[in-house]
Design a protein around this motif. Sequence first.
Motif: not given
Length: 530
Positions: A266-284
Amino acid sequence: MRWHKEVRKEEPGILRHPPDGMAWKHFDNIYPDFAIDSKSIQMGLASDGFNPFSNLSSSYSLWPVILIPYNMPPWASPNELKELWHGIDAYDSYGVHMFKLKDVVLWTISDFPAYAYLFGWSTAGKLACPVCLEDRRSRRITDKQCFTGHRCYLSANHSWKRSKDYDGFSELRDPPRTFTGEDILKQLEEVHVRTPGKAPNNSSRKCKRGANELNGSKRSVLFDLSYWSTLLLRHNLDVMHIEKNVCDNIAGTLLDIEGKTKDNLKARKDLQDLNIREELWLKKTASNKYEKPHASYTFTREECKSFCQFIRTVRLPDGYCKVDPLLQDGCLERNAIWISQTKVQKPTIISDDLYALSQGALERYHSYQSCVVNGVQFCCKEYDDTLQTQCSGVCTEGDHNNENILYYGFLIEILELSFIFYRKIYLFRCKWFNSDPKDKSVYKENDLTSINTKSNWYVNEPFILANQAQQVFYLLDMRRGSNWRFIQKVNHRNVYDIPETSEVVSNIPNNDVFQADESVQLPPFRPVED
């Protein structure tokens, strides 16, 4: 009751006891008639709630209330609060007179949920902060309220305030206003009176708040005390809960423990929603699953192993305890300790203490493996290695090349020397490490000091008086090798670093319990009757 004013020593910039704080001084300035009498009692109110018999589905809970007097020292151990504020007749047995005994509740102490009950402000939702009140610093992220505005407390020119790396926005707001008690009372006037409780037949328990009520839930009964709204600090949070939760969260995140880490999906999804720290977004992945990229703030597998190995080596000192000394008899070698080479006839102007020292120690001495000095247990290194705790580390101040430095080492032996007139002196024989800050045996980084425990120093000067020793413990420095240790000072439970004034009235009866009572196995050097 007069200790806080007549005995406690105040040092500017040092916070050791509630009277050192701004809130206590603020109260004294507003109510000088109360503060002028050192016998006036100042108290804190602590509370916490629990469901009886661990029945979480119960519709009621219990809230024990504890009042803590702050006049006395911390090692010593309501009431009609309105009446006590104005004073009640009491008798001073020392001064042999009647006086008005006054009492005040300075603040409350509780965890965050209990804060809501004592303050009358709901600690849930977007206005949960009882300090910011309407100047909220919260924002909604996905399905939860998050408080992300802490950068407002930084200085205006701090680089983090304009950075968007934190939450995608620059922080240009000033800190929230400081609300006075009168401001809070005015706000609470907007709160409608409701019947408290969780009972199913209570129609008020699910009423919606009006627009002007904010998060207020009730007017606290403490505001009935005439001085309550004027206090600078009315509520304190119990640091025990905060320390434990923060420690658990940090350890769980560093070790990436499933169910304990805050760096979850959930924390990693929040980073994506906030559009910050792209290197930590979930990878498929190819199997249509999501994985977390490794973060710099979590340990690798090898780092986790090293961390656990380090924790296994940690041995902490005893907080406080009483252990019977292990006694060994022996003959004192005169050359081991030099006290005085001069023996004199006892003139009348020389004290018994000085004369006893001038005659030298008696032929026999006692050797101990452990002892207690001012409430702190020390153990000799050989005996200490058989224990799960670590009580053999010592530190003392001393001179080296005309500079005052700290000496570190291990305690090797405890000696009890006897003199005439039943005088005794206790010495520590130590192994000292090379503590010269100009030498390569000591490294300092930030607030950490690492020392080589295989280095030897002042081999011919191993002795110090027992009351000169401060206890330290050593932690393995895994980066520099097995012989290197980090030095950690010890803050013992029930041993308080609170200085007292030297101008203490000697004829005031001392009926308080002090930690000196724990030092009976190593009594202070003092004269006795012939």
